[in-house]
Design a protein around this motif. Structure first.
Motif, PDB file in Angstrom:
ATOM      1  N   GLU A  99      43.751  44.812  39.494  1.00 51.28           N
ATOM      2  CA  GLU A  99      44.797  44.290  40.337  1.00 51.28           C
ATOM      3  C   GLU A  99      44.211  43.189  41.399  1.00 51.28           C
ATOM      4  O   GLU A  99      42.844  43.070  41.262  1.00 51.28           O
ATOM      5  N   THR A 100      44.874  42.511  42.069  1.00 48.80           N
ATOM      6  CA  THR A 100      44.342  41.382  43.087  1.00 48.80           C
ATOM      7  C   THR A 100      44.300  41.968  44.188  1.00 48.80           C
ATOM      8  O   THR A 100      44.982  42.931  44.643  1.00 48.80           O
ATOM      9  N   ARG A 101      43.863  41.162  45.288  1.00 46.03           N
ATOM     10  CA  ARG A 101      43.664  41.657  46.648  1.00 46.03           C
ATOM     11  C   ARG A 101      45.102  41.381  47.216  1.00 46.03           C
ATOM     12  O   ARG A 101      45.308  42.290  48.377  1.00 46.03           O
ATOM     13  N   HIS A 102      46.148  41.016  46.494  1.00 49.71           N
ATOM     14  CA  HIS A 102      47.306  40.947  47.228  1.00 49.71           C
ATOM     15  C   HIS A 102      48.167  41.941  46.701  1.00 49.71           C
ATOM     16  O   HIS A 102      49.461  42.116  47.486  1.00 49.71           O
ATOM     17  N   ASP A 103      47.832  42.871  45.689  1.00 53.93           N
ATOM     18  CA  ASP A 103      48.541  44.105  45.324  1.00 53.93           C
ATOM     19  C   ASP A 103      48.306  45.133  46.514  1.00 53.93           C
ATOM     20  O   ASP A 103      47.154  45.016  47.104  1.00 53.93           O
ATOM     21  N   PRO A 104      49.268  45.770  46.605  1.00 54.69           N
ATOM     22  CA  PRO A 104      49.129  47.125  47.563  1.00 54.69           C
ATOM     23  C   PRO A 104      47.905  47.953  47.020  1.00 54.69           C
ATOM     24  O   PRO A 104      47.804  47.923  45.808  1.00 54.69           O
TER      25      PRO A 104
END
Lengths: 244, 110
Positions: free
Chosen positions: A125-130
């Protein structure tokens, strides 16, 4: 053993590259003295040219490991009283690694193998995902947790006879890290890890002698992690056949 | 010096050998009751496809298993690697296969 007024006779490896010899120092004994205290005393009071490595002094950073009386140990947490034979001590750089100078081993091959073992987190996941909730009770998480306290001190690597006989072998620490990531549910590419540990220097070279588990200062069990990798890679052979 | 392929070959050959070793020892113990002669052995094995298959498979498994095991020892203790290690492994495997294969052939169909 004499403490306080006593003296300790310390044989210290001196030299650079493959060449060197032991040098003897007399060091005053003290209560609760660690091997790192002894080495530091020599550097501060007897010979400032002595090279060694340490940072935290409390068993967290993993930088002060050396061979003490032929056994790999984290020197900051190793009491002289527990390891000295009589009043003498032998201190050498870590086994199975090139020596830079005196007691400082070159850690590059050790860490290069972490990368070769694909012991690198592949984010799913990326840092923008919860933030994803991780099930702390799952058996995979328990397996991962068992290895995460590794401090990269290379004591297991120095203890491993398979590394001595087979320089290509990735070694216990790198393989344990690979196993930890393989079991992490946030890992995006567990198959890449299995591929990386199945090569010529991979987990299948381990003879299960268990020195890694015996000498790990944090009482981790890389042997069990390597057994896990062997199991998963072997299972995958049959899985692939079925899917083919 | 073991990748997954060699590891699996060694484990699977061990799996094949385990029952064969037990069978081999059991028959030996059974057969020597009341003495043993060459005629008795050959009488049992000659022309027998079952014994040919039993010991033929045994020899095949041993050749694979021993060659890989010795490969590891020679690499770790004597430092042999690359093409020389490869050649050594094949020489042991084929050597054992030929020696063992000849013996099996000799007592069955020769």
């Amino acid at each position: 053993m004499s403490v306080e007024d006593g003296k300790l006779t310390v044989e210290v490896w001196r030299g650079a590259g493959g060449l060197g010899r032991f040098e003897t120092f007399e060091v005053p004994r003290q209560e609760s003295q660690t091997v790192l205290d002894v080495v530091s005393w020599i550097q501060q009071y007897a010979d400032p040219t002595l090279t060694y490595r340490y940072a935290c002094r409390v068993g967290m950073c993993g930088s002060c490991a050396m061979m003490v009386n032929g056994v790999p140990r984290w020197t900051c947490r190793t009491h002289v009283g527990k390891v000295a034979t009589g009043d003498s001590l032998t201190v050498e750089p870590l086994r199975n690694l090139p020596v830079i100078k005196d007691l400082a081993a070159d850690m590059d091959p050790f860490f290069d193998k972490w990368v070769q073992a694909e012991a690198v987190h592949h984010p799913s996941e990326t840092r923008h995902d919860p933030m994803r909730a991780v099930d702390a009770d799952s058996s995979a998480r328990q397996q991962a947790n068992a290895g995460i306290e590794c401090i990269n001190c290379a004591v297991c690597y120095a203890a491993c006879d398979t590394v001595s006989g087979n320089p290509d072998y990735l070694g216990p620490a790198a393989l344990q890290r690979a196993w930890t990531l393989y079991n992490d549910e946030r890992e995006a590419d567990p198959e890449a890890i299995l591929d990386a540990v199945s090569g010529v220097g991979g987990c299948h070279n381990c003879h299960s002698m268990g020195s890694c588990a015996q000498y790990c200062p944090n009482e981790l069990n890389p042997l069990a992690a390597i057994a896990g990798l062997k199991r998963e890679t072997a299972k995958r052979v049959f899985r692939r056949r079925k899917n083919a | 010096m073991l990748d997954l392929r060699l590891y699996m070959a060694q484990r699977l050959s061990a799996l094949i050998m385990a029952p064969l070793v037990i069978g081999h020892i059991a028959v030996m113990i059974y057969a020597i009751q009341g003495g043993l002669s060459v005629d008795e052995i050959l009488g049992r094995t000659q022309g027998s496809f079952a014994w040919f298959a039993f010991y033929g498979l045994f020899v095949l498994a041993v050749s694979v298993h021993a060659a890989i095991g010795l490969r590891v020892i020679v690499h770790e203790w004597l430092g042999l690697k690359g093409g020389a290690l490869q050649a050594f492994t094949w020489a042991v495997a084929l050597g054992l296969l030929v020696l063992g294969g000849r013996s099996v052939w000799a007592v069955t169909f020769a």
